[in-house]
Enzyme design. Structure first.
Site, PDB file in Angstrom:
ATOM      1  N   HIS A  76       0.003   6.771  -3.662  1.00  0.00           N
ATOM      2  CA  HIS A  76      -0.848   5.640  -4.082  1.00  0.00           C
ATOM      3  C   HIS A  76      -2.137   6.141  -4.707  1.00  0.00           C
ATOM      4  O   HIS A  76      -3.011   6.669  -4.016  1.00  0.00           O
ATOM      5  CB  HIS A  76      -1.161   4.742  -2.884  1.00  0.00           C
ATOM      6  CG  HIS A  76      -1.859   3.476  -3.271  1.00  0.00           C
ATOM      7  ND1 HIS A  76      -1.260   2.239  -3.182  1.00  0.00           N
ATOM      8  CD2 HIS A  76      -3.092   3.241  -3.767  1.00  0.00           C
ATOM      9  CE1 HIS A  76      -2.096   1.312  -3.612  1.00  0.00           C
ATOM     10  NE2 HIS A  76      -3.229   1.897  -3.969  1.00  0.00           N
TER      11      HIS A  76
ATOM     12  N   HIS B 254      -5.020   5.594  -8.357  1.00  0.00           N
ATOM     13  CA  HIS B 254      -5.460   4.821  -9.542  1.00  0.00           C
ATOM     14  C   HIS B 254      -5.997   5.805 -10.572  1.00  0.00           C
ATOM     15  O   HIS B 254      -7.184   6.119 -10.582  1.00  0.00           O
ATOM     16  CB  HIS B 254      -6.546   3.816  -9.160  1.00  0.00           C
ATOM     17  CG  HIS B 254      -6.037   2.749  -8.249  1.00  0.00           C
ATOM     18  ND1 HIS B 254      -5.626   1.513  -8.706  1.00  0.00           N
ATOM     19  CD2 HIS B 254      -5.826   2.749  -6.917  1.00  0.00           C
ATOM     20  CE1 HIS B 254      -5.195   0.791  -7.683  1.00  0.00           C
ATOM     21  NE2 HIS B 254      -5.314   1.520  -6.585  1.00  0.00           N
TER      22      HIS B 254
ATOM     23  N   GLN C  72      -4.479  -6.181 -11.434  1.00  0.00           N
ATOM     24  CA  GLN C  72      -5.691  -6.049 -10.610  1.00  0.00           C
ATOM     25  C   GLN C  72      -6.401  -7.386 -10.365  1.00  0.00           C
ATOM     26  O   GLN C  72      -6.930  -7.637  -9.291  1.00  0.00           O
ATOM     27  CB  GLN C  72      -6.660  -5.071 -11.286  1.00  0.00           C
ATOM     28  CG  GLN C  72      -8.047  -5.003 -10.700  1.00  0.00           C
ATOM     29  CD  GLN C  72      -8.111  -4.244  -9.387  1.00  0.00           C
ATOM     30  OE1 GLN C  72      -8.075  -3.030  -9.371  1.00  0.00           O
ATOM     31  NE2 GLN C  72      -8.195  -4.969  -8.282  1.00  0.00           N
TER      32      GLN C  72
ATOM     33  N   HIS D 189      -0.190  -3.691  -3.693  1.00  0.00           N
ATOM     34  CA  HIS D 189      -1.363  -3.756  -2.828  1.00  0.00           C
ATOM     35  C   HIS D 189      -1.137  -4.996  -1.974  1.00  0.00           C
ATOM     36  O   HIS D 189      -0.991  -6.100  -2.510  1.00  0.00           O
ATOM     37  CB  HIS D 189      -2.632  -3.936  -3.641  1.00  0.00           C
ATOM     38  CG  HIS D 189      -3.066  -2.694  -4.354  1.00  0.00           C
ATOM     39  ND1 HIS D 189      -2.341  -2.127  -5.361  1.00  0.00           N
ATOM     40  CD2 HIS D 189      -4.174  -1.921  -4.180  1.00  0.00           C
ATOM     41  CE1 HIS D 189      -2.979  -1.033  -5.778  1.00  0.00           C
ATOM     42  NE2 HIS D 189      -4.087  -0.879  -5.091  1.00  0.00           N
TER      43      HIS D 189
ATOM     44  N   GLU E 277      -4.800  -6.008   1.727  1.00  0.00           N
ATOM     45  CA  GLU E 277      -5.947  -5.087   1.833  1.00  0.00           C
ATOM     46  C   GLU E 277      -7.148  -5.933   2.195  1.00  0.00           C
ATOM     47  O   GLU E 277      -7.984  -6.272   1.354  1.00  0.00           O
ATOM     48  CB  GLU E 277      -6.176  -4.324   0.523  1.00  0.00           C
ATOM     49  CG  GLU E 277      -7.227  -3.217   0.693  1.00  0.00           C
ATOM     50  CD  GLU E 277      -7.508  -2.433  -0.584  1.00  0.00           C
ATOM     51  OE1 GLU E 277      -6.928  -2.775  -1.632  1.00  0.00           O
ATOM     52  OE2 GLU E 277      -8.312  -1.492  -0.526  1.00  0.00           O
TER      53      GLU E 277
ATOM     54  N   ASP F  38      -5.480   7.124  -3.140  1.00  0.00           N
ATOM     55  CA  ASP F  38      -5.980   5.858  -3.667  1.00  0.00           C
ATOM     56  C   ASP F  38      -7.059   6.050  -4.735  1.00  0.00           C
ATOM     57  O   ASP F  38      -6.895   5.638  -5.869  1.00  0.00           O
ATOM     58  CB  ASP F  38      -6.488   4.960  -2.529  1.00  0.00           C
ATOM     59  CG  ASP F  38      -6.567   3.482  -2.924  1.00  0.00           C
ATOM     60  OD1 ASP F  38      -6.199   3.144  -4.063  1.00  0.00           O
ATOM     61  OD2 ASP F  38      -7.008   2.660  -2.090  1.00  0.00           O
TER      62      ASP F  38
HETATM   63 FE   FE2 Z   1      -5.107   0.985  -4.531  1.00  0.00          FE
END
Ligand code: FE2
Length: 422
Positions: free
Chosen positions: A55, A57, A150, A208, A211, A307
């Site tokens: 995971h 970005h 996102q 995701h 979270e 992440d």
């Molecule tokens: Fe993430």
């Protein structure tokens, strides 16, 4: 290439490993090698399959401070900040930052990464940039991309169309963010739509999911339900799942078997979870990371992700999956011998399973991908964030580093010290 005298993660010592034509062809004590084979003495250090990050970005990495830093330190300010940065991005800068991060990754023995890429952008600039990076690094790093809405699949205009365009362009996995949709019902609807899309296209799902510190954020239940309904067994991953930390225990006792039955994988992101969750708490402050040992005990594949590195959400990190695993170990209190080994697995074999990597491991027939760590065991590697002495990808040396050792000047004591135990 012949690696001699290695220790393996399962505890075997004095092991040789023969590499021919990008694959491991033999593993065992005192192997011979054909004339002209390059021989590398592992000196008893730990030879492990490479680290894998489930995971990440990569579109946001190394952008810390652009255009400003996250003052509150919260997830929501990070998302707002990324929204401010997005219109300022250029493809050139995205590619350059991503390639620099891939250099760091290789130097740390990290040879496969699943990165989310934001698709809530009319230009799909980050998608184009990361597809270019994926092609460029393919000879040494396996980069898998997730189409990540996102700003919300239903909350953001035309997000579904953009997400589908990204998949058409070659993005590998369907992403989502149900807890960021406007309502719980819309979150559940987004999970249904995305799982149906993945089933139609024959793709994996990695969302995701939950979270949040809100114990009533239960989109993982919907993800497990849709995975079961659509036959996506083993192909769905819930990333973060931090709300599970705060959930009612009785509810979790029903949820875990449902996840196991549907073959849903889980990914915790220890560095990010411990810094972003609990931000609305006074004291006591929740840790917020999902229930890693309980998920593992239920038979669910659990991986750890990095992440973020130097981005709107996190101002630290260097692509070191041992740092990630060590944080996971501390936060989840997985200090037993078994727990330590499970944390090492969470950044190696478990992540490889979640990414669906072919030929991963140290058996004959596997790809010749591995990392030599200056440690005698996985537990010692975690304790020391061990130096990566040698990184090999498809039979080629990608990185080398000297053994870490400090000169000492103490009367009556040895001239050098390292931090390993004999
Ligand atoms: Fe993430």
């Amino acid at each position: 290439m012949l690696i001699t005298n290695a220790t393996l993660p399962d505890g075997r010592t004095g092991i040789d490993l023969l590499v021919q034509q990008q694959h491991i062809t033999a593993v065992g004590p005192q192997l011979g090698a054909p004339e002209g084979t390059e021989v590398i003495d592992a000196r008893g250090w730990l030879l492990a399959p490479p680290f894998v990050d489930a995971h990440f970005h990569m579109d946001a990495t190394l952008s810390h401070g652009l255009p400003r830093v996250n003052a509150s330190g919260t997830l929501l300010e990070g998302i707002a900040l990324w929204g401010e940065l997005k219109p300022l991005l250029t493809q050139e800068a995205l590619v350059e930052r991503a390639l620099r991060y891939c250099d760091w990754a290789v130097a740390q023995g990290l040879l496969a990464i699943r990165s989310h890429v934001d698709v809530c952008d009319d230009r799909l600039l980050a998608v184009e940039a990361l597809l270019q990076v994926k092609r460029q690094v393919a000879p040494y790093l396996q980069l898998q991309l997730v189409a990540f809405p996102q700003d919300g699949l239903l909350r953001s205009p035309d997000a579904m169309a953009k997400l589908q365009r990204a998949l058409d362009m070659g993005v590998d996995v369907v992403g989502g963010i149900p807890h960021f949709e406007r309502t719980m019902a819309e979150g559940a609807e987004s999970v249904r739509l995305l799982c149906e899309l993945a089933a139609e296209r024959g793709l994996p799902v990695d969302m995701h999911c939950d979270e949040s510190d809100d114990p009533l954020s239960r989109h993982i239940e919907t993800l497990a339900f849709q995975a079961q309904r659509l036959g996506l067994h083993g192909r769905c991953t819930g990333s973060h799942l931090t709300s599970m930390h705060s959930m009612d225990n009785y509810y979790v006792s029903k949820l875990l078997p449902l996840m196991a039955e549907a073959g849903v994988n889980a990914v915790a992101n220890p560095l990010i979870n411990i810094t972003l969750q609990g931000r609305h708490d006074h004291y006591p402050k929740r840790r917020g990371m999902t229930r890693v040992p309980e998920l593992m005990a239920a038979g669910i594949t659990v991986g750890f992700g990095h992440d973020c590195v130097l981005d709107p959400w996190y101002a630290f990190g260097s692509g070191d999956m041992l740092e990630v695993a060590a944080m996971g170990l501390h936060v989840a209190q997985m200090t037993s011998l078994q727990g330590q080994r499970q944390c090492f697995d969470a950044v190696t074999v478990n992540n490889a399973r979640i990414l669906g990597l072919q030929g991963y491991g140290l058996e004959p027939g596997c790809r010749a991908d591995f990392v030599l760590l200056q440690a005698r065991s996985p537990a010692e590697a975690l304790r020391l964030r061990a130096a990566r002495l040698l990184v090999v990808g498809q039979g080629r040396v990608l990185a080398r580093a000297p053994e870490r050792c400090v000169a000492l000047d103490l009367p009556g004591r040895p001239a050098t010290v390292d931090f390993t135990l004999p």
